[in-house]
Motif scaffolding. Structure first.
Motif, short mmCIF file in Angstrom:
data_model
loop_
_atom_site.label_atom_id
_atom_site.label_comp_id
_atom_site.label_asym_id
_atom_site.label_seq_id
_atom_site.Cartn_x
_atom_site.Cartn_y
_atom_site.Cartn_z
N GLY A 85 -32.68 36.73 1.59
CA GLY A 85 -31.65 37.36 0.77
C GLY A 85 -31.30 36.58 -0.48
N TYR A 86 -31.33 35.24 -0.42
CA TYR A 86 -30.99 34.47 -1.62
C TYR A 86 -32.22 34.06 -2.43
N SER A 87 -33.38 34.57 -2.08
CA SER A 87 -34.62 34.21 -2.77
C SER A 87 -34.67 34.71 -4.21
N GLY A 88 -33.90 35.75 -4.50
CA GLY A 88 -33.96 36.38 -5.81
C GLY A 88 -34.94 37.53 -5.87
N ALA A 89 -35.71 37.71 -4.79
CA ALA A 89 -36.68 38.82 -4.74
C ALA A 89 -36.00 40.07 -4.20
N ASP A 90 -36.43 41.21 -4.71
CA ASP A 90 -35.84 42.49 -4.30
C ASP A 90 -36.58 43.05 -3.10
N PHE A 91 -35.84 43.38 -2.03
CA PHE A 91 -36.43 44.03 -0.86
C PHE A 91 -35.36 44.80 -0.12
N ASN A 92 -35.77 45.65 0.77
CA ASN A 92 -34.85 46.48 1.55
C ASN A 92 -34.66 45.87 2.93
N PRO A 93 -33.57 45.16 3.18
CA PRO A 93 -33.38 44.51 4.48
C PRO A 93 -33.23 45.48 5.64
N SER A 94 -32.82 46.72 5.36
CA SER A 94 -32.63 47.69 6.44
C SER A 94 -33.96 48.21 6.99
N ALA A 95 -35.07 47.85 6.34
CA ALA A 95 -36.39 48.28 6.82
C ALA A 95 -37.19 47.11 7.39
N LEU A 96 -36.54 45.97 7.59
CA LEU A 96 -37.25 44.76 8.01
C LEU A 96 -37.56 44.75 9.50
N ASN A 97 -38.82 44.42 9.83
CA ASN A 97 -39.21 44.06 11.19
C ASN A 97 -39.52 42.57 11.19
N LEU A 98 -39.01 41.83 12.17
CA LEU A 98 -39.20 40.39 12.21
C LEU A 98 -39.64 39.95 13.60
N SER A 99 -40.67 39.11 13.64
CA SER A 99 -41.17 38.63 14.92
C SER A 99 -41.67 37.20 14.81
N PHE A 100 -41.71 36.51 15.96
CA PHE A 100 -42.26 35.16 16.09
C PHE A 100 -43.45 35.21 17.04
N SER A 101 -44.46 34.38 16.72
CA SER A 101 -45.60 34.31 17.63
C SER A 101 -46.17 32.90 17.65
N SER A 102 -46.76 32.55 18.80
CA SER A 102 -47.44 31.28 18.97
C SER A 102 -48.43 31.45 20.11
N ALA A 103 -49.00 30.35 20.59
CA ALA A 103 -49.94 30.43 21.70
C ALA A 103 -49.29 30.97 22.96
N LYS A 104 -47.95 30.94 23.02
CA LYS A 104 -47.22 31.43 24.19
C LYS A 104 -46.89 32.92 24.12
N GLY A 105 -47.27 33.60 23.01
CA GLY A 105 -47.02 35.03 22.92
C GLY A 105 -46.29 35.42 21.66
N THR A 106 -45.81 36.66 21.64
CA THR A 106 -45.12 37.23 20.48
C THR A 106 -43.82 37.87 20.95
N ILE A 107 -42.78 37.70 20.13
CA ILE A 107 -41.51 38.35 20.43
C ILE A 107 -40.91 38.91 19.15
N GLN A 108 -40.50 40.18 19.19
CA GLN A 108 -39.85 40.80 18.04
C GLN A 108 -38.34 40.67 18.19
N VAL A 109 -37.67 40.31 17.11
CA VAL A 109 -36.23 40.08 17.18
C VAL A 109 -35.43 41.03 16.29
N VAL A 110 -36.09 41.67 15.33
CA VAL A 110 -35.42 42.64 14.46
C VAL A 110 -36.35 43.83 14.26
N GLU A 111 -35.79 45.04 14.30
CA GLU A 111 -36.56 46.26 14.05
C GLU A 111 -35.77 47.15 13.10
N ASN A 112 -36.38 47.49 11.96
CA ASN A 112 -35.73 48.32 10.95
C ASN A 112 -34.35 47.77 10.58
N GLY A 113 -34.29 46.44 10.46
CA GLY A 113 -33.05 45.78 10.05
C GLY A 113 -32.00 45.64 11.13
N VAL A 114 -32.31 46.11 12.34
CA VAL A 114 -31.35 46.08 13.44
C VAL A 114 -31.74 45.00 14.45
#
Length: 406
Positions: free
Chosen positions: A326-355
């Motif tokens: 958000g403070y990067s100065g780049a324009d994006f739509n946070p309400s459409a964000l999907n966010l996930s973490f992954s490593s050798a132990k697997g993948t986990i999603q923590v945000v879907e469509n900004g929620v």
């Protein structure tokens, strides 16, 4: 492309060596990289307004000379913030190396890394050049000695080499780098040296280097500091025997992909060796409106100290990632964000469509305890993609930099 063992001496006609001459209390501290014949060359340098004397010398050569033959590198002393004496010492270093190697001072690039604000001990510098020149070699061992000699707080030497087939001939690209602290986008306290036996004109090589840096060295961060000495140099001597390479050559893409690979691997090696780092972090942004936006977002996340400390604690504190975007100065739509973490132990999603999603904290902890972790931020604004690399921020980083001069 074939990945091969070695670094700067894999390219035909290049020799190297590294020795200890007493600039540092212990360990090797002087290296030479030398070509049998004149080379076209290219360079990229720190964006810091305060530039070390060797950076100014190399910038002058890039602007005024068509060819060079050698690079001399010392570690343990940055020759930065040393005023007029630093400039004189750099020129004297080039002149002495030229006299030993049988070329002009203007055919010798100079790099230094280490403590800032201390004049170069020129007697030791000259002794180191003399020692190095007596045992220059094209061997794998010699390139390894050179890679060790350029290190400061590095915990391992950083080398990579590849070969490609161009016009039925084998063309080599090899490189070595140093850096583990003061690493930040737009170059870092890092030095990187690439040799190739391809035939490439100076302007073409400079353009290729510039485009490669955007996606490699400028996408890494360890601690947010940009050094006075950051330098990337590329030497091409044409001894592979190919015709001149350039954008119109039918196999140009083959060469450029190999060239990009070498820089990418060296950049990632620098981050893996981040001072006190325990984890290698990759941040991918997809679906941004363009590449520049994606890269800006990825860099903002990887440089955030709050993000770095969360990864150090294996804490899935995704809010810090969204904040950094958000403070990067780049324009994006946070309400459409999907966010996930992954490593050798697997993948986990923590945000879907900004929620925010309810997720298994125990699983997330396990994923983030791994040494290599990828964060994927998926947007829906376009086709832009960008990847940045960094590391966590640890207690050990403070200890290392608290007693650096000692």
């Amino acid at each position: 492309m074939q990945i091969i063992d070695g670094s700067v001496t894999v390219s035909k006609g290049f020799s190297a060596n590294g020795v200890a001459c007493g600039i540092k209390k212990r360990k090797k501290d002087m290296a030479l990289v030398v070509s049998e014949v004149q080379c076209s060359f290219a360079g990229s340098f720190t964006t810091n307004l305060v530039k070390a004397a060797p950076v100014l010398w190399d910038q002058k050569l890039v602007a005024s000379q068509d060819h060079v033959k050698a690079i001399v590198i010392n570690s343990g002393n940055a020759n930065a913030c040393t005023a007029e004496q630093g400039l004189k010492d750099t020129e004297a270093t080039a002149a002495y190396a030229g006299s030993v190697l049988g070329c002009k001072a203007e055919e010798v690039l100079v790099c230094s890394t280490g403590v800032i604000g201390v004049p170069l001990p020129m007697d030791k510098v000259k002794e180191g050049i003399e020692l190095c020149s007596k045992e220059l070699s094209t061997s794998r061992e010699a390139s390894g000695e050179a890679a060790l000699a350029i290190c400061t707080t590095d915990t391992f030497k950083k080398e990579v080499a590849v070969s490609v087939q161009i016009e039925g001939r084998t063309v080599h690209i090899g490189g070595m780098a140093k850096g583990s602290g003061m690493i930040h986008p737009n170059m870092a306290t890092m030095l990187s040296f690439i040799t190739t036996d391809a035939a490439i004109g100076k302007q073409t090589l400079q353009a290729l280097l510039g485009s490669s840096i955007v996606d490699t060295y400028n996408m890494i961060s360890v601690d947010g500091d940009t050094s006075t000495n950051d330098t990337v140099l590329v030497l091409a001597n044409g001894m592979s025997g190919t015709t001149m390479l350039g954008p119109d050559h039918p196999e140009w893409e083959t060469f450029t992909q190999a060239f990009l690979y070498v820089h990418t691997e060296l950049a990632k090696a620098i981050v893996r060796d981040g001072e006190g780092a325990g984890k290698f972090l990759e941040v991918k942004v997809t679906g941004a409106k363009d590449k520049q936006t994606a890269q800006t977002l990825a860099r903002s996340v990887i440089t955030s100290n709050l993000v770095k400390t969360a990864f150090f604690g294996s804490d899935a504190n995704w809010g810090r990632i969204l904040c950094a975007m958000g403070y990067s100065g780049a324009d994006f739509n946070p309400s459409a964000l999907n966010l996930s973490f992954s490593s050798a132990k697997g993948t986990i999603q923590v945000v879907e469509n900004g929620v925010p999603l309810a997720f298994d904290e125990h699983l997330a902890k396990g994923i983030l305890m791994e040494r290599e972790i990828t964060t994927l931020a998926q947007l829906k604004d376009g086709n832009g993609e960008g990847t940045a690399w960094g590391c966590d921020l640890s207690y050990e980083y403070v200890r290392i930099n608290g007693d650096y001069r000692s």
